[in-house]
Design a protein around this motif. Structure first.
Motif, short mmCIF file in Angstrom:
data_model
loop_
_atom_site.label_atom_id
_atom_site.label_comp_id
_atom_site.label_asym_id
_atom_site.label_seq_id
_atom_site.Cartn_x
_atom_site.Cartn_y
_atom_site.Cartn_z
N VAL A 1 0.84 -1.20 0.00
CA VAL A 1 0.00 0.00 0.00
C VAL A 1 0.87 1.26 0.00
O VAL A 1 0.62 2.21 -0.75
N LYS A 2 1.91 1.23 0.82
CA LYS A 2 2.80 2.40 0.86
C LYS A 2 3.45 2.61 -0.51
O LYS A 2 3.47 3.72 -1.04
N ASP B 1 1.23 10.03 -3.97
CA ASP B 1 0.60 10.43 -2.71
C ASP B 1 0.78 9.34 -1.66
O ASP B 1 -0.12 8.56 -1.42
N GLU B 2 1.93 9.28 -1.02
CA GLU B 2 2.11 8.20 -0.05
C GLU B 2 1.12 8.36 1.10
O GLU B 2 1.05 9.42 1.72
N VAL B 3 0.37 7.29 1.37
CA VAL B 3 -0.63 7.40 2.45
C VAL B 3 0.04 7.24 3.80
O VAL B 3 1.02 6.53 3.93
N PRO B 4 -0.51 7.93 4.82
CA PRO B 4 0.04 7.78 6.17
C PRO B 4 -0.17 6.34 6.68
O PRO B 4 -1.05 5.63 6.21
N ASP B 5 0.64 5.96 7.67
CA ASP B 5 0.58 4.60 8.22
C ASP B 5 -0.81 4.18 8.65
O ASP B 5 -1.23 3.05 8.45
N LEU C 1 -5.99 13.11 2.56
CA LEU C 1 -6.05 11.69 2.88
C LEU C 1 -6.20 11.50 4.38
O LEU C 1 -5.29 11.80 5.14
N SER C 2 -7.35 11.02 4.79
CA SER C 2 -7.55 10.75 6.21
C SER C 2 -8.23 9.40 6.34
O SER C 2 -8.71 8.84 5.35
N LEU C 3 -8.28 8.92 7.58
CA LEU C 3 -8.90 7.62 7.81
C LEU C 3 -10.38 7.66 7.44
O LEU C 3 -10.93 6.73 6.85
#
Ligand code: ADP
Ligand code: MG
Length: 343
Positions: A178-179, A187-191, A226-228
């Motif tokens: 996913v990363k 757009d690397e997503v946060p962990d 990008l948020s949860l």
């Protein structure tokens, strides 16, 4: 006949415990075609990266041996080609095409099931290449012996070299994919989001990729960061089936909130009681309410091994019996997690 996808290289392949052998064998075969693993047979369920590895193998051979003649195709193409050659009475051309090469790569060889004549022809193709020391690489959705009606003589030949399974990606590999895929899309997503996706999409890499594309597209389209919450919204359709099943993410929310610790504490090496205890509670809950393996649970909480998780589960179970207050806490956690687990 077949175009290689420029993205399917070894460089772009995320390696994890689930695909390590297949990856190493494909690289090995590309370094010394016909010498180290011949034939190389990769099998695994849909979307786990078989085609990617076959193509990466081709690119790598071409880089090292630019004048090699490589034939890369799906088994379906082989069968169709064979049938039309038969029809046209042009078997000589067919044989020349398949035997006058250095490397033969055939994807989805299980397509030979129930095709007597094609199997026979493939048997001769195989022998002719193999005896000439040419590399053969095959993929299938199951091991050789499980391909229906496949002749024993082919089954045994497929096992002469290296047969290796590509397994569905494990949790850490899913996170890494996913990363990587989101980084590739700019757009690397946060962990936090990577964890959410990796926990909810388990079976195959293609779906993980689809989720990333969808989330990033959704974020750009709506202009929302990008948020949860955005991920939940964007991926609602994809992960609907498991909605309601609590995730490790939910457990982390509950536990960090209740004990006033941070996720980074839970994942740290620290063993002071104020941190080790909530960590053990979280491991216990993860064991009880998710389907993750002990190894995966250990992985979530700072890369601990499965015996550490077992120890925590055991300790918590004893404490529940002996400590009424703690037992109530656990009951509360369970209730909240049962309600979808969120705030
Ligand atoms: P299969 O042939 O096993 O059905 P594919 O090779 O077509 O699966 O893989 C599906 C998608 O997932 C492809 O876009 C591929 O590039 C990607 N993919 C699979 N495994 C990995 C991996 N380990 N690292 C990066 N991408 C992967
Ligand atoms: Mg494939």
């Amino acid at each position: 006949d077949f175009v290689l996808n420029q993205k399917c290289t070894f460089d772009n392949f995320v390696v994890g415990p689930c695909n390590r052998f297949g990856h190493a064998a494909s690289m090995g075969a590309a370094e010394q075609p016909g010498k180290s693993y011949n034939p190389l047979f990769l099998h695994g369920s849909v979307g786990v990266g078989k085609t990617h590895l076959l193509q990466a193998f081709c690119f790598s051979v071409l880089e090292r041996f630019p004048d090699y003649r490589i034939l890369y195709l799906s088994c379906e193409t082989f069968v169709n080609h064979f049938i039309s050659a038969l029809d046209a009475g042009d078997m000589q051309r067919f044989r020349d095409k398949y035997r006058d090469i250095d490397v033969l790569v055939i994807d989805d060889i299980q397509t030979l099931a129930n095709k007597e004549k094609s199997q026979e022809e493939f048997f001769h193709t195989f022998n002719s290449l193999y005896n000439a020391g040419k590399q053969i690489v095959l993929s299938a959705d199951c091991p050789p012996k499980d391909i229906p009606t496949l002749h024993d003589r082919l089954v045994s030949r497929f096992k002469w070299g290296m047969v290796t399974e590509i397994e569905p990606p494990c949790y850490e590999t899913r996170m890494a994919i996913v990363k990587r895929k989101s980084r590739e899309r700019g757009d690397e997503v946060p962990d936090e989001i990577a964890r959410f996706i990796a926990e909810n999409i388990e079976e195959n890499v293609r779906e993980l990729e689809g989720a990333v594309t969808r989330l990033i597209g959704y974020s750009r389209m709506t202009g929302a960061p990008l948020s949860l919450d955005l991920a939940r919204e964007a991926l609602a359709g994809l992960i609907e089936v498991r909605k309601g099943a609590p995730t490790v993410e939910d457990i982390i929310h509950q536990v960090t909130d209740h004990y006033q610790v941070k996720l980074s504490d839970l994942q740290s090496k620290r063993r002071t009681k104020a941190i080790a205890f909530p960590r053990q509670v979280a491991m216990y809950l993860a064991r009880k309410v998710t389907r993750h393996s002990l190894e995966e649970i250990g992985g979530f909480f700072g890369g601990r091994d499965h015996t550490t998780v077992l120890y925590a589960v055991d300790k918590m179970e004893k404490l529940i019996v002996s400590d009424a207050v703690f037992s109530k806490d656990i009951q509360q956690f369970m209730d909240r997690l049962g309600n979808g687990g969120r705030k």
